[in-house]
Every structure is written in C-alpha cells, then in structure tokens.
Scaffold this motif. Sequence first.
Motif: not given
Length: 88
Positions: A63-85
């Motif tokens: 469930d914590s996997a970074f989704d590399l399957s679509t543009v939206a998945g990458i954007v969501s993953g990047i935004e999640t990583l940026i938001a993490r302390p």
Amino acid sequence: MMTKAEVIAILSAQSGVPAASMTAETLISDLGLDSLGLVETIFALEERFGVTIPFNANTPQDDSAFDLSTVAGIVSGIETLIARPAAA
C-alpha cells in the motif's frame, strides 16, 4: 499544478514523447521507455524534487508503494514524498 507540469516535462525529455500529448492518465508503459530509461527518469525526478523514490516502486501488494504506472501516480507519489518531514 506545478508538480504535474514538471513531471510531464521530465517524462517528455526522457521519452521523446511531446509533453502536450501527455495527460494525468497517460500510462508510463506507453512512453516507450526501456528499463534504463525508466531508471534515468527516476533519477531525474529525484534530483528535481529532492526526494528519494522508494525501492518498492510499483509493487501493487504494498500500500505504500510509489505508483509509476501513470503520470497521475507519479505526481501523487512525488507530492506525498515532498510533504513528508525529512528523516533526522
């Protein structure tokens, strides 16, 4: 959002597919990237956004996997990583 435009620009530069033809739903598998191209894309994303994409990227059972399957998945993953302390 700015992240989406920057992700698309990186994907376009790595794949040669025009950025204007990409949407949030664009499948990364449709961009013609080979395994080396995908690794170079991941490095470019990490460098641009100052994040580390996890090794479990695209592991559907995690469930914590970074989704590399679509543009939206990458954007969501990047935004999640940026938001993490940052780790101490």
